[in-house]
Design a protein around this motif. Structure first.
Motif, PDB file in Angstrom:
ATOM      1  N   GLY A 199      46.936  33.149  44.555  1.00  0.00           N
ATOM      2  CA  GLY A 199      46.654  34.381  43.954  1.00  0.00           C
ATOM      3  C   GLY A 199      46.173  34.249  42.898  1.00  0.00           C
ATOM      4  O   GLY A 199      45.323  34.720  42.240  1.00  0.00           O
ATOM      5  N   VAL A 200      46.877  33.197  41.906  1.00  0.00           N
ATOM      6  CA  VAL A 200      46.628  33.154  40.338  1.00  0.00           C
ATOM      7  C   VAL A 200      45.052  32.551  40.348  1.00  0.00           C
ATOM      8  O   VAL A 200      44.290  33.369  39.513  1.00  0.00           O
ATOM      9  CB  VAL A 200      47.452  32.270  39.735  1.00  0.00           C
ATOM     10  N   LEU A 201      44.773  31.531  41.014  1.00  0.00           N
ATOM     11  CA  LEU A 201      43.175  31.152  40.996  1.00  0.00           C
ATOM     12  C   LEU A 201      42.258  32.127  41.398  1.00  0.00           C
ATOM     13  O   LEU A 201      41.314  32.460  40.794  1.00  0.00           O
ATOM     14  CB  LEU A 201      43.119  29.864  41.747  1.00  0.00           C
ATOM     15  N   ALA A 202      42.697  32.883  42.450  1.00  0.00           N
ATOM     16  CA  ALA A 202      41.579  33.721  42.984  1.00  0.00           C
ATOM     17  C   ALA A 202      41.521  34.989  42.130  1.00  0.00           C
ATOM     18  O   ALA A 202      40.265  35.708  41.950  1.00  0.00           O
ATOM     19  CB  ALA A 202      42.195  34.311  44.424  1.00  0.00           C
ATOM     20  N   HIS A 203      42.690  35.275  41.349  1.00  0.00           N
ATOM     21  CA  HIS A 203      42.198  36.314  40.342  1.00  0.00           C
ATOM     22  C   HIS A 203      41.634  36.024  39.202  1.00  0.00           C
ATOM     23  O   HIS A 203      41.059  36.611  38.843  1.00  0.00           O
ATOM     24  CB  HIS A 203      43.669  36.789  39.993  1.00  0.00           C
ATOM     25  N   PRO A 212      39.216  45.422  37.859  1.00  0.00           N
ATOM     26  CA  PRO A 212      40.707  45.043  37.506  1.00  0.00           C
ATOM     27  C   PRO A 212      41.341  45.431  38.774  1.00  0.00           C
ATOM     28  O   PRO A 212      42.120  44.200  39.420  1.00  0.00           O
ATOM     29  CB  PRO A 212      41.254  45.867  36.338  1.00  0.00           C
ATOM     30  N   ASP A 213      41.131  46.442  39.276  1.00  0.00           N
ATOM     31  CA  ASP A 213      41.995  46.798  40.496  1.00  0.00           C
ATOM     32  C   ASP A 213      41.263  45.873  41.879  1.00  0.00           C
ATOM     33  O   ASP A 213      42.244  45.609  42.569  1.00  0.00           O
ATOM     34  CB  ASP A 213      41.649  48.306  40.897  1.00  0.00           C
ATOM     35  N   GLU A 214      39.976  45.803  41.895  1.00  0.00           N
ATOM     36  CA  GLU A 214      39.593  45.010  43.010  1.00  0.00           C
ATOM     37  C   GLU A 214      39.870  43.451  42.923  1.00  0.00           C
ATOM     38  O   GLU A 214      40.241  42.703  43.880  1.00  0.00           O
ATOM     39  CB  GLU A 214      37.959  45.384  43.123  1.00  0.00           C
ATOM     40  N   ALA A 215      40.094  43.023  41.701  1.00  0.00           N
ATOM     41  CA  ALA A 215      40.385  41.641  41.589  1.00  0.00           C
ATOM     42  C   ALA A 215      42.008  41.428  41.766  1.00  0.00           C
ATOM     43  O   ALA A 215      42.265  40.450  42.366  1.00  0.00           O
ATOM     44  CB  ALA A 215      40.352  41.181  39.809  1.00  0.00           C
ATOM     45  N   LEU A 216      42.888  42.439  41.598  1.00  0.00           N
ATOM     46  CA  LEU A 216      44.193  42.390  42.127  1.00  0.00           C
ATOM     47  C   LEU A 216      44.124  42.269  43.349  1.00  0.00           C
ATOM     48  O   LEU A 216      45.023  41.675  44.095  1.00  0.00           O
ATOM     49  CB  LEU A 216      44.862  43.489  41.306  1.00  0.00           C
ATOM     50  N   VAL A 217      43.736  43.327  44.322  1.00  0.00           N
ATOM     51  CA  VAL A 217      43.635  43.408  45.634  1.00  0.00           C
ATOM     52  C   VAL A 217      42.917  41.814  46.282  1.00  0.00           C
ATOM     53  O   VAL A 217      43.508  41.244  47.288  1.00  0.00           O
ATOM     54  CB  VAL A 217      42.740  44.444  46.084  1.00  0.00           C
ATOM     55  N   ALA A 218      42.069  41.491  45.678  1.00  0.00           N
ATOM     56  CA  ALA A 218      41.376  40.288  46.357  1.00  0.00           C
ATOM     57  C   ALA A 218      42.214  39.091  46.182  1.00  0.00           C
ATOM     58  O   ALA A 218      42.618  38.324  47.162  1.00  0.00           O
ATOM     59  CB  ALA A 218      40.084  39.866  45.508  1.00  0.00           C
ATOM     60  N   ALA A 219      43.014  39.020  44.976  1.00  0.00           N
ATOM     61  CA  ALA A 219      44.097  37.895  44.626  1.00  0.00           C
ATOM     62  C   ALA A 219      45.240  37.984  45.635  1.00  0.00           C
ATOM     63  O   ALA A 219      45.582  37.034  46.134  1.00  0.00           O
ATOM     64  CB  ALA A 219      44.616  37.903  43.130  1.00  0.00           C
ATOM     65  N   GLY A 220      45.837  39.295  45.876  1.00  0.00           N
ATOM     66  CA  GLY A 220      46.924  39.422  46.928  1.00  0.00           C
ATOM     67  C   GLY A 220      46.510  38.989  48.313  1.00  0.00           C
ATOM     68  O   GLY A 220      47.260  38.176  48.902  1.00  0.00           O
ATOM     69  N   ARG A 489      45.889  48.895  36.554  1.00  0.00           N
ATOM     70  CA  ARG A 489      46.379  47.715  35.479  1.00  0.00           C
ATOM     71  C   ARG A 489      46.131  48.232  33.942  1.00  0.00           C
ATOM     72  O   ARG A 489      47.145  48.328  33.182  1.00  0.00           O
ATOM     73  CB  ARG A 489      45.381  46.594  35.640  1.00  0.00           C
ATOM     74  N   GLN A 490      45.057  49.108  33.710  1.00  0.00           N
ATOM     75  CA  GLN A 490      44.721  49.349  32.381  1.00  0.00           C
ATOM     76  C   GLN A 490      45.922  50.548  31.912  1.00  0.00           C
ATOM     77  O   GLN A 490      46.580  50.720  30.925  1.00  0.00           O
ATOM     78  CB  GLN A 490      43.319  50.038  32.127  1.00  0.00           C
ATOM     79  N   LEU A 491      46.179  51.564  33.155  1.00  0.00           N
ATOM     80  CA  LEU A 491      47.179  52.554  32.924  1.00  0.00           C
ATOM     81  C   LEU A 491      48.535  52.091  32.638  1.00  0.00           C
ATOM     82  O   LEU A 491      49.155  52.725  31.483  1.00  0.00           O
ATOM     83  CB  LEU A 491      47.076  53.547  34.091  1.00  0.00           C
ATOM     84  N   VAL A 492      48.840  51.222  33.257  1.00  0.00           N
ATOM     85  CA  VAL A 492      50.244  50.490  33.022  1.00  0.00           C
ATOM     86  C   VAL A 492      50.311  50.062  31.718  1.00  0.00           C
ATOM     87  O   VAL A 492      51.367  50.281  31.085  1.00  0.00           O
ATOM     88  CB  VAL A 492      50.745  49.539  34.199  1.00  0.00           C
ATOM     89  N   GLY A 493      49.099  49.414  31.293  1.00  0.00           N
ATOM     90  CA  GLY A 493      49.247  48.568  29.978  1.00  0.00           C
ATOM     91  C   GLY A 493      49.288  49.452  28.843  1.00  0.00           C
ATOM     92  O   GLY A 493      50.018  49.385  27.963  1.00  0.00           O
TER      93      GLY A 493
END
Length: 559
Positions: A199-203, A212-220, A489-493
């Motif tokens: 997951g870390v490598l994929a992200h 950001p959101d698409e990358a998080l979904v792809a990594a998951g 991710r940006q909202l939470v940050g």
């Protein structure tokens, strides 16, 4: 303000004007009513704190001592609740929330008319409101304020995670009798390790080409697939997991099973509840209202009744009790011979007028003020006392049974370290300073003994010595929550950049870390120590022996 003045020897009269708090037409109605009646007193649905806040006089900075006494918690919760709802309406209809009340005050001052603040202190109202809400109502309210999680699916997910955190250690404790062998837990743990690495490598790779959101979904997705295939299916990480020891496999494997099961059941239950219409809220509800409708008392009353449906017990504190409190104030003014125009929210008008017509039905004033326990048995306090007594009794009985001091010291050291690491680690993850993190970790062992002493409060106290938290933070949070286009991710940050939100999360994460550590210690660490003195049966035998020795010592002392 709020001075009733000397009696005029006659009974005055009260006219109640209901407003919508955010309606421009309500402001005009308020001004017209006061100018037409020219009363002796204009009474407004404000307390001293809210009046000062509308005037811009409320002190922004919060003292750490106030936080420890708990006053600030209700103040912030009150401001956040009221401002979040009213700011949405104010945004929709382009008017400042509270403009009707300030219009009443300004008009009265311009005409030389006395002003009375007749509402109950907002902190008292929120404290009583909170005490009377049920656990699920509190979870839904806090989730809605913090993350907008008010629908059934969000609540189901949150409850699923909490259930999984509890179920995981239970599976670790009773797993062998359920068929959860060490080789199976090793496979599951290997799958988790592979999933994290993949997951870390994929992200890292996806973050360069996707949002950001698409990358998080792809990594998951990649992580879960790799973990299931490479770890659970092929056992590629079995060797690595075995080298880390059986305790590691038991902890990670059972926690993973618990979380997966809890989240699955929670999401399924939330989905079914959502399909059944529970907690359904349309995003464009405000678009269905017109300004003219919002000035209609019937429409505002319907909105108040919707809240009553959400939390009947809470509504009594937020609505019914305030009706009675305001009516007490107005009756006193009327009996003093004052003619009054009372400016209140339209949802309060009917209740107040019914009390004015039959003041003998008013509950006693004493029953409407002060703190409220919510009624019933204080189960949380009782549980805290029992846990504290149990912890002390455990060590005392083992000592009375003759267990050597070295064993007890190592057992206590393990308790201290496990609690400290988890509490401090999650506090730092939430953004705490190193000094705050250290304090939370050092006191976690003690606060775990008594759940009523939360390590997060100590962490928050130190954090507040370096960070100014103020009421204006709530406005910033409302702005962020109102931005529906910003990536999560940006909202939470950006929410963590707001001092108030960061403080809330630091306090919460410290407490969560300590609770998780206590559970893990009881399930995973304590059995390891128990093997030195005969396992669980040995501990039970020694505690019974310690109880007998204590009774004999007490009997010899008394006799």
């Amino acid at each position: 303000m709020n001075e009733q003045g000397a009696s005029t020897g006659r009974e005055g009269r009260v006219r109640v004007v209901g407003t919508a708090h955010v309606s421009a037409e309500s402001v005009r109605d308020v001004e017209d009513a006061i100018e037409d009646d020219r009363p002796d007193v204009v009474a407004v649905e404000l307390d001293e704190g809210r009046y000062r806040q509308l005037q811009g006089e409320t002190p922004d900075d919060i003292e750490p001592g106030d936080l420890l006494r708990g006053n600030t918690v209700f103040q912030f919760l009150a401001y956040w609740m009221l401002s979040y709802v009213q700011s949405r309406l104010g945004e929709k209809f382009d008017i400042e929330p509270g403009a009707d009340m300030m219009a009443a005050v300004d008009t009265a001052e311009r005409l030389g008319i006395d002003v009375a603040l007749v509402d109950r202190d907002i902190q008292t109202t929120i404290q009583r409101f909170w005490a009377r809400m049920g656990p699920l109502e509190k979870a839904r309210l806090v989730g809605g304020l913090a993350f907008g999680v008010t629908d059934a699916r969000g609540i189901g997910l949150a409850l699923g995670v909490l259930t999984g955190v509890v179920a995981g250690p239970l599976l670790g404790l009773f797993g062998p009798s359920l068929g959860l062998t060490l080789p199976l837990l090793t496979r599951i743990t290997g799958g988790v390790l592979i999933a994290v690495v993949a997951g870390v490598l994929a992200h890292t790779l996806a973050d360069t080409v996707l949002g950001p959101d698409e990358a998080l979904v792809a990594a998951g997705g990649v992580g879960v697939a790799a973990g299931l295939l490479g770890g659970l299916g092929l056992g590629l990480a079995d060797g690595v997991v075995t080298s880390l020891g059986p305790l590691f496999s038991r902890i990670v494997g059972s926690l993973t099973l618990g979380l997966v099961g809890g989240v699955t059941v929670g999401l399924l239950g939330g989905f079914l509840a959502d399909r059944a219409g529970y907690g359904a809220v349309e995003a464009d509800d405000l678009d269905d209202f017109e300004v003219s409708e919002l000035t209609d008392a019937d429409v505002v009353s319907v909105m108040m009744e919707e809240f009553r449906a959400f939390s009947p017990a809470g509504a009594r504190a937020l609505i019914d009790e305030r009706d009675a409190y305001i009516a007490h104030e107005l009756v006193a003014l009327r009996e003093a011979g004052r003619d009054v125009v009372a400016i209140v929210g339209a949802g309060h008008r009917e209740g107040i007028e019914s009390y004015l017509e039959a003041p003998e039905t008013l509950p006693s004033r004493e029953s409407l003020v002060g703190a409220d326990s919510g009624g019933g048995v204080p189960w949380l306090k009782a549980a805290g006392v029992l846990i504290s007594l149990g912890f002390v009794a455990f060590f005392v009985l083992l000592a009375m049974a003759g267990v050597r001091d070295g064993f007890l010291l190592r057992l206590f050291a393990a308790w201290f370290v496990v609690n400290g690491v988890f509490a401090a680690g999650l506090a730092k993850l939430a953004g705490a300073r190193w000094s705050s993190t250290a304090v939370g970790g050092l006191v976690a062992w003690m606060t775990s003994v008594n759940p009523l002493l939360a390590p997060g409060w100590f962490t928050g106290y130190v954090e507040l010595r370096h960070t100014a938290v103020n009421v204006s933070d709530i406005g910033r949070l409302n702005e962020l929550l109102g931005d529906e286009e910003k990536p999560i991710r940006q909202l939470v940050g950006e929410m963590f950049d707001v001092p108030l939100f960061r403080l809330i999360m630091i306090v919460a994460m410290t407490n969560v870390g300590s609770m998780i550590a206590s559970l893990l210690f009881a399930v995973y660490v304590l059995p390891l120590f128990a093997t030195e003195i005969g396992g669980v049966e040995g501990i039970s035998r020694l505690m019974l022996e310690g109880a007998r020795n204590s009774a004999e010592l007490l009997w010899r002392t008394v006799s």
